[in-house]
Design a protein around this motif. Structure first.
Motif, PDB file in Angstrom:
ATOM      1  N   LEU A   1       0.818  -1.210   0.000  1.00  0.00           N
ATOM      2  CA  LEU A   1       0.000   0.000   0.000  1.00  0.00           C
ATOM      3  C   LEU A   1       0.854   1.262   0.000  1.00  0.00           C
ATOM      4  O   LEU A   1       0.467   2.271  -0.598  1.00  0.00           O
ATOM      5  N   ARG A   2       1.989   1.221   0.648  1.00  0.00           N
ATOM      6  CA  ARG A   2       2.873   2.381   0.576  1.00  0.00           C
ATOM      7  C   ARG A   2       3.256   2.664  -0.877  1.00  0.00           C
ATOM      8  O   ARG A   2       3.357   3.832  -1.284  1.00  0.00           O
ATOM      9  N   PHE A   3       3.492   1.617  -1.644  1.00  0.00           N
ATOM     10  CA  PHE A   3       3.824   1.803  -3.056  1.00  0.00           C
ATOM     11  C   PHE A   3       2.605   2.251  -3.856  1.00  0.00           C
ATOM     12  O   PHE A   3       2.653   3.253  -4.581  1.00  0.00           O
ATOM     13  N   LEU A   4       1.503   1.538  -3.726  1.00  0.00           N
ATOM     14  CA  LEU A   4       0.338   1.805  -4.575  1.00  0.00           C
ATOM     15  C   LEU A   4      -0.355   3.123  -4.246  1.00  0.00           C
ATOM     16  O   LEU A   4      -1.049   3.685  -5.103  1.00  0.00           O
ATOM     17  N   LEU A   5      -0.174   3.644  -3.041  1.00  0.00           N
ATOM     18  CA  LEU A   5      -0.753   4.940  -2.688  1.00  0.00           C
ATOM     19  C   LEU A   5       0.178   6.105  -3.016  1.00  0.00           C
ATOM     20  O   LEU A   5      -0.225   7.260  -2.917  1.00  0.00           O
ATOM     21  N   SER A   6       1.404   5.806  -3.409  1.00  0.00           N
ATOM     22  CA  SER A   6       2.413   6.848  -3.598  1.00  0.00           C
ATOM     23  C   SER A   6       2.554   7.243  -5.060  1.00  0.00           C
ATOM     24  O   SER A   6       2.101   6.527  -5.967  1.00  0.00           O
ATOM     25  N   PRO A   7       3.228   8.376  -5.331  1.00  0.00           N
ATOM     26  CA  PRO A   7       3.508   8.761  -6.719  1.00  0.00           C
ATOM     27  C   PRO A   7       4.451   7.804  -7.429  1.00  0.00           C
ATOM     28  O   PRO A   7       4.581   7.872  -8.653  1.00  0.00           O
ATOM     29  N   ARG A   8       5.120   6.924  -6.685  1.00  0.00           N
ATOM     30  CA  ARG A   8       6.051   5.979  -7.308  1.00  0.00           C
ATOM     31  C   ARG A   8       5.333   4.951  -8.181  1.00  0.00           C
ATOM     32  O   ARG A   8       5.950   4.310  -9.020  1.00  0.00           O
ATOM     33  N   SER A   9       4.032   4.801  -7.992  1.00  0.00           N
ATOM     34  CA  SER A   9       3.262   3.824  -8.778  1.00  0.00           C
ATOM     35  C   SER A   9       2.447   4.488  -9.875  1.00  0.00           C
ATOM     36  O   SER A   9       1.420   3.961 -10.306  1.00  0.00           O
ATOM     37  N   ALA A  10       2.910   5.637 -10.362  1.00  0.00           N
ATOM     38  CA  ALA A  10       2.120   6.461 -11.286  1.00  0.00           C
ATOM     39  C   ALA A  10       1.613   5.705 -12.504  1.00  0.00           C
ATOM     40  O   ALA A  10       0.520   5.994 -13.007  1.00  0.00           O
ATOM     41  N   TYR A  11       2.388   4.742 -13.025  1.00  0.00           N
ATOM     42  CA  TYR A  11       2.035   4.080 -14.279  1.00  0.00           C
ATOM     43  C   TYR A  11       1.586   2.635 -14.055  1.00  0.00           C
ATOM     44  O   TYR A  11       1.532   1.836 -14.980  1.00  0.00           O
ATOM     45  N   VAL A  12       1.262   2.298 -12.808  1.00  0.00           N
ATOM     46  CA  VAL A  12       0.795   0.950 -12.460  1.00  0.00           C
ATOM     47  C   VAL A  12      -0.693   1.032 -12.158  1.00  0.00           C
ATOM     48  O   VAL A  12      -1.103   1.642 -11.174  1.00  0.00           O
ATOM     49  N   SER A  13      -1.513   0.430 -12.997  1.00  0.00           N
ATOM     50  CA  SER A  13      -2.960   0.466 -12.786  1.00  0.00           C
ATOM     51  C   SER A  13      -3.592  -0.784 -13.382  1.00  0.00           C
ATOM     52  O   SER A  13      -3.064  -1.383 -14.317  1.00  0.00           O
ATOM     53  N   GLY A  14      -4.738  -1.177 -12.799  1.00  0.00           N
ATOM     54  CA  GLY A  14      -5.444  -2.358 -13.270  1.00  0.00           C
ATOM     55  C   GLY A  14      -4.748  -3.655 -12.900  1.00  0.00           C
ATOM     56  O   GLY A  14      -4.972  -4.693 -13.521  1.00  0.00           O
TER      57      GLY A  14
END
Length: 476
Positions: free
Chosen positions: A194-207
């Protein structure tokens, strides 16, 4: 490479033109930047019946400095917050056009207690009310269970249904908003994910669907430097995505051993020197020159790494393309792509594991591709090799568990690199726009995802293939 269309439609004049003639307007994605807070704002919480993750979720949000508000589906959240002395409140839907500072940064739905398809109605209630309240570049996370861990067929069915919901939300949200599903096995630790998926570091990770097992996590002492004290081997590190991986791993505290072919030695040396200049307190990083397809390469690499004390992270990024339709492809073109992209990885890993060069509790991360998921005309060799990387993740997960080693892969979509810059304009634009973000990704997007999978906090994440593709329509 610059995306001129993205720049144009985000300028005042271009935005006006795009609105007037109905052109798509992709959002400039919020990515991690030094000196800018990673977490802020409000998280709206929703839930199905009997949610199980409120306690650890509240602890996480508190540690991130995020404030929560509870949707009517999650009124139990307020009592949990009160018990912990955390500030929270009730969610109120925002109307379209509400000012950005009046919008929420994240929607989080705890679906772990859903055991029947009729209970999926709670998803409708929450997202119907809340989706328009998310700020640009916001985050949506659905928390569920791995379906196979469920006790009944009905529960399995309902938990599997969450995938369709999360993927659809990613395509509906727009505005640079991502949506992902995290399936948490009972007892699993989801903080790192969740730290990754809630952060700007995961900008291009979706679905994406991330599965977390019940392996105890090992939270880092410093979340900004989770890889401190770790040594990481990165193949194909001289330039492009490989150089970005090296940079992000170094930024996260790792000592990087960058490996590339002799022809790329000058570029590799410059990349490693740049790491030393950017993070002088870490000392010199290491350049290692080898052709990974050479018969003696595994032994040469293993000996060099053993002399340093072994490694904790291995990133198989090295890869080549030799594109032709199979009827026109030479035998050499087929063999070279399979050897570099797949077979060499197997040979190197076999020796690193046999000689315990890779420490127990280590990480293996492969770079696959959406071509390995969906196939691609003119790339039978490349797609075969990248599908093989996925097969390696799936086949090695079990054997590596006894040593606490995780193995995962990332599957990039269209990433702005020197290679994609050579694609004809029409194909290049199609590659950029055929995803939920309507733009290409950057090498740093791949690198940030790899750094997350390499973290000690990702001990429960193994056997996953995470697409870094803006939720590409290809292979979706």
């Amino acid at each position: 490479m610059k995306d001129r269309y993205l720049d144009f439609v985000n300028s005042p004049f271009g935005a006006s033109v795009a609105r007037s003639i109905g052109l798509p307007q992709p959002e400039v994605l919020r990515r991690h930047a030094q000196g800018r807070a990673e977490f802020d704002g409000i998280a709206a919480i929703g839930a199905g019946p009997s949610p199980t993750l409120f306690e650890p979720l509240l602890t996480l949000l508190t540690s991130l400095g995020m404030t929560s508000v509870a949707h009517e589906s999650a009124l139990g959240w307020l009592s949990v917050a009160a018990r912990h002395g955390a500030m929270s409140g009730r969610f109120e839907a925002r109307a379209p056009g509400a000012p950005p500072n009046d919008r929420v940064q994240a929607l989080i739905f705890d679906a772990t207690g859903i055991t029947d398809s009729t209970q999926l109605h709670a998803l409708y209630g929450f997202f119907h009310d809340a989706l328009r309240s998310v700020a640009k570049s916001g985050r949506i996370v659905v928390l569920g269970l791995p379906p196979e861990s469920c006790a009944s067929p009905r529960a399995w069915t309902a938990q599997r249904a969450l995938e369709g919901m999360a993927r659809s939300l990613g395509k509906e949200a727009r505005g640079g908003i991502s949506a992902n599903l995290v399936q948490v096995e009972p007892g699993g630790d989801f903080e790192g994910a969740l730290r990754f998926l809630l952060s700007p570091r995961s900008a291009y990770v979706s679905g994406q669907v991330v599965r977390i097992d019940a392996t105890p996590a090992n939270p880092p002492a410093d979340w900004n430097q989770p890889l401190a004290g770790k040594r990481a081997l990165v193949t194909g590190a001289a330039q492009g995505i490989g150089a970005a991986i090296a940079q992000v791993l170094a930024d996260r505290g790792a000592h990087v051993i960058g490996l590339d072919v002799p022809q790329a030695q000058d570029a590799l040396d410059q990349t490693m020197l740049a790491l030393e200049d950017a993070w002088p307190s870490q000392g010199a990083h290491t350049a290692l020159v080898a052709d990974i397809t050479a018969p003696d390469a595994p032994a040469t690499i293993a000996a060099a790494l053993l002399a340093m004390g072994g490694v904790h992270i291995v990133v198989h990024n090295a890869g080549i393309t030799r594109d032709k339709t199979i009827a026109k492809m030479t035998e050499a073109a087929w063999d070279s792509v399979i050897d570099v992209n797949l077979s060499a990885q197997e040979r190197i890993d076999d020796l690193l594991l046999d000689q315990h060069v890779l420490h127990d509790g280590g990480r293996i991360i492969g770079v696959s591709s959406i071509s390995g998921i969906a196939g691609n005309p003119g790339q039978t060799n490349y797609a075969t090799s990248k599908a093989g990387v996925i097969g390696r993740v799936q086949s090695m997960t079990g054997p590596l568990r006894t040593r606490g080693i995780t193995i995962n892969a990332v599957a990039p979509g269209f990433i702005e690199t020197q290679m994609t810059a050579r694609i004809p304009l029409g194909l290049r634009e199609a590659g950029r726009r055929m995803n939920s973000m309507s733009q290409g990704g950057r090498p740093v997007d791949v690198a940030e995802t790899i750094a997350w999978l390499a973290s000690p906090a990702s001990a429960g994440i193994t056997g996953n293939v995470v697409r870094v593709c803006g939720q590409s329509l290809i292979g979706a």
